[in-house]
Structures are given as C-alpha cells and as structure tokens.
Design an enzyme around this catalytic site. Structure first.
Site, PDB file in Angstrom:
ATOM      1  N   ASP A 189      -1.693  -2.827  -8.350  1.00 25.24           N
ATOM      2  CA  ASP A 189      -1.570  -3.418  -9.829  1.00 25.24           C
ATOM      3  C   ASP A 189      -2.954  -3.555 -10.460  1.00 25.24           C
ATOM      4  OD1 ASP A 189       1.045  -3.877  -9.569  1.00 25.24           O
ATOM      5  OD2 ASP A 189       0.958  -5.986  -8.903  1.00 25.24           O
ATOM      6  N   ARG A 218       1.679  15.182 -39.186  1.00 27.34           N
ATOM      7  CA  ARG A 218       0.816  16.339 -38.565  1.00 27.34           C
ATOM      8  C   ARG A 218       1.813  17.305 -37.783  1.00 27.34           C
ATOM      9  NH1 ARG A 218      -3.583  13.591 -35.224  1.00 27.34           N
ATOM     10  NH2 ARG A 218      -4.126  12.032 -36.440  1.00 27.34           N
ATOM     11  N   GLY A 231       3.547  -5.615  -1.563  1.00 29.30           N
ATOM     12  CA  GLY A 231       3.959  -4.463  -2.184  1.00 29.30           C
ATOM     13  C   GLY A 231       3.113  -3.592  -1.402  1.00 29.30           C
TER      14      GLY A 231
HETATM   15  O1  F6P Z   1       2.725  -5.756  -6.792  1.00 25.92           O
HETATM   16  C1  F6P Z   1       2.831  -4.038  -6.628  1.00 25.92           C
HETATM   17  C2  F6P Z   1       4.345  -3.755  -7.233  1.00 25.92           C
HETATM   18  O2  F6P Z   1       4.804  -2.670  -7.174  1.00 25.92           O
HETATM   19  C3  F6P Z   1       4.422  -4.197  -9.054  1.00 25.92           C
HETATM   20  O3  F6P Z   1       3.535  -3.406  -9.810  1.00 25.92           O
HETATM   21  C4  F6P Z   1       5.833  -4.324  -9.170  1.00 25.92           C
HETATM   22  O4  F6P Z   1       6.205  -5.113 -10.192  1.00 25.92           O
HETATM   23  C5  F6P Z   1       6.385  -4.700  -8.093  1.00 25.92           C
HETATM   24  O5  F6P Z   1       5.428  -4.810  -6.825  1.00 25.92           O
HETATM   25  C6  F6P Z   1       7.730  -4.083  -7.437  1.00 25.92           C
HETATM   26  O6  F6P Z   1       8.166  -5.017  -6.324  1.00 25.92           O
HETATM   27  P1  F6P Z   1       9.310  -4.293  -5.397  1.00 25.92           P
HETATM   28  O7  F6P Z   1       8.733  -3.446  -4.521  1.00 25.92           O
HETATM   29  O8  F6P Z   1       9.650  -5.726  -4.549  1.00 25.92           O
HETATM   30  O9  F6P Z   1      10.433  -4.048  -6.210  1.00 25.92           O
END
Ligand code: F6P
Length: 325
Positions: free
Chosen positions: A129, A213, A13
């Site tokens: 992440d 509240r 990613g």
């Molecule tokens: O690892 C980065 C990330 O954005 C994660 O937070 C998420 O679960 C995943 O990649 C999403 O992946 P893709 O872009 O393949 O949908």
C-alpha cells in the site's frame, strides 16, 4: 541486556520482498552470534507458539520467492489486551528477547503495543500500500507497481483494438499511491483515488476530448479506496456515451498484485532493511521502524510511522494531468 535470541515474523497482507527480508534478518543475526526463531503466521503464531529455530540454511533459495515462508495472518485475538499479554508471556517462555516484525500499518501498530509492554521490537515496512510514514518505499511496492504496469499495458492492447474504456481497480486500501503511480507509469487517462475524489464533470470533459480526437482507448485507474466504485463509474461512462464510442469494461486486478518474484529494487531494499533491523535491535534500540528516506536507511518511531496515513505526493496528480492533456 545483550540480546542473544530474537524472533522474526511477518504479519498482515503479504508483500513481495518479505522473504529476502526474513533471509537478511536470519543471516545477519547469525553472523552476530544471535539465535533466531522464526515465528509462523504472524501474531497468531505467537499466541499459538508456532516457533521454529532458524539457521542460515533455513532461508536458502528464498530471495526470489514472493509471499512469505513464515506465512502470515491478521489476528483478532492479538488486538485485545489479554491477547497481547499472552503473546508476551509466550515470547518470554521461548527465550525470545527481541523481535523483528515485518508488515504494514496494522502489524506495526501491533509491534508498537508489544514495545510498550517492554518487548524490544523493530519494525520493517512490508506492504504494497505504501501508506506508512518514515519510508519512501515499503518492501513490495515496487514489485506490485511492476505487476500493475504489466496488466495495464496488456489491457491497453485490447482496449485499443475495441475502442473501449477500461476501469482498472487497483489495491491500496485507503491510500491512492498505487493508483497514482500506476496511472503515471502507464499513461492512464484518468486516476481516481481517496485523496483526489472524482469530479465526474471533469471525467466527462476528458472523455469527450478523447472522443473528439478519436483516441482508441480510455483507461481509468481507480483506487479501491476511492468513494466512487467501479460499477458506478462504468454506468456513468455508459450513460455519457451515446455513440457507444468507449464501451466500458471493468478489471479488478485483486490479489494478483500481491504475488510474484520481488524485483531487484525490492530484494535490495529488503536485504538492507532486514540487516539494519538486527543491528538496531542488538544496539539496544526498540519501538522504531527502519525505512528508506532519500536513499538512506532511516529510523522512525513506530508511533509516528503508524499514526496518520502517508499521502501520495499531491503534485504528482498535476503531473499526471499535464501528461494526459
Ligand atoms: O494491505 C494490503 C492489501 O492488499 C490492501 O491493498 C487490500 O485492501 C487488502 O490488503 C486486502 O486484504 P485481504 O488479502 O485480506 O483481502
């Protein structure tokens, strides 16, 4: 062996800050009389020989751009031993003597495999992440937290206007770092993550406290990796809400979290780490990830960095509770 030609790739990613990291790798290599080959589309590009010579100008004007000019991918073929052997042979054929690999857990696991096959490799943590050991912050995390913060602040405006509950799902895969930090930074009423699985009775208690509240909104930040899913939680909030005090809505922030111009912190981190990766490679070290620990650049064996997932600081869950009493 003195390295005279190295490659750089981004994988997995994308994360904001990968571009300034590529820029730093290219320019610091050139400054040390080392050629640089840009490898497009991550490990897939190694298999498909998507190689391009880089010079200082190839990385001009990218310091503030999100994404990665080298593009990225998740390659299934590279996961197989035959794929990795082919990758090694393509790299050798192109005269590439060392590699800087920028990516998250999966990508640095791939980096480790190449290192084991004898290719000098240095990894840089590039992932929103923040689940890698060996760095306090990965490249892209700060930008992502700012993007989430902006979104949650906007949502709170409309939530307050309607006395609504919002469940805001954030990324992070199996790690709750983004959710926890965002909940703290945005004053969300509840945070649910894989490390801190929900106790719905507790959520019920918090909800009724806020109702008593007459607080105007109820914001839950939900990590995508938490066991409970957004629609289940919405149902629960609805069922426990006889007077329809906090009508629930769901917002899944999705990939908007991965884009955008890198913040000052991410540009700085990426530049420092990119330059350090080249220095470490040229000094003859391999199989390490460079990160930032307590403000200082720090080398961690890739094996350790990608082993167990890094957990967020559990004390911060208590701090969050204290802040939302
Ligand atoms: O690892 C980065 C990330 O954005 C994660 O937070 C998420 O679960 C995943 O990649 C999403 O992946 P893709 O872009 O393949 O949908």
């Amino acid at each position: 062996m003195e390295l005279k030609r190295i490659g750089v790739l981004t994988s997995g990613g994308d994360s904001p800050g990968m571009n300034p990291a590529i820029r730093a790798v290219v320019r610091s290599a050139i400054a040390q009389n080392c050629q640089v080959v840009g490898i497009y589309r991550g490990f897939r590009g190694v298999l498909e020989k998507l190689f391009e010579e880089m010079d200082a100008r190839s990385v001009g004007g990218i310091i503030g751009r999100g994404g990665t000019i080298l593009e990225t991918s998740r390659s299934k073929e590279f996961m197989l031993p035959e794929g990795r052997e082919m990758a090694l042979s393509n790299l050798r054929e192109a005269g590439i003597q060392g590699l800087v690999i920028i990516g998250g857990n999966g990508s640095l696991t791939g980096a480790l495999e190449l290192h084991k096959l004898g290719m000098p490799v240095v990894g840089l943590p590039g992932s929103i992440d923040n689940d890698l050991k060996g760095t306090d912050m990965a490249i892209g995390v700060d930008t992502c937290l700012n993007t989430i913060q902006h979104a949650v602040d906007n949502i709170r405006d409309t939530a307050s206007s309607h006395h609504r509950a919002f469940i805001i799902e954030v990324m992070g895969r199996n790690c709750g770092y983004l959710a926890l930090m965002s909940a703290l930074n945005c004053g969300a009423e509840v945070v649910l993550t894989p490390e801190n699985e929900p106790d719905l009775e507790e959520v019920r208690g918090i909800l009724s406290r806020y109702r008593e509240r007459n607080k105007s909104h109820f914001i839950v930040v939900l990590a995508e990796g938490a066991k409970i899913k957004a629609h289940q939680l919405a149902k629960f909030l609805e069922s426990d809400n006889p007077a329809q005090h906090y009508e629930p809505r769901i917002t899944i922030l999705g990939h908007v979290q991965r884009g955008g111009s890198p913040t000052a912190f991410d540009r700085n981190l990426a530049t420092r780490l990119g330059a350090a990766a080249v220095t470490v490679l040229l000094q003859g070290r391999s199989g390490v990830m460079i990160g930032l620990v307590n403000g200082h650049l720090h080398e961690t064996p890739l094996q350790e960095a990608v082993g167990e997932l890094r957990k967020p600081d559990m004390h911060l869950f208590d701090l969050h509770k204290m802040m939302t009493q």
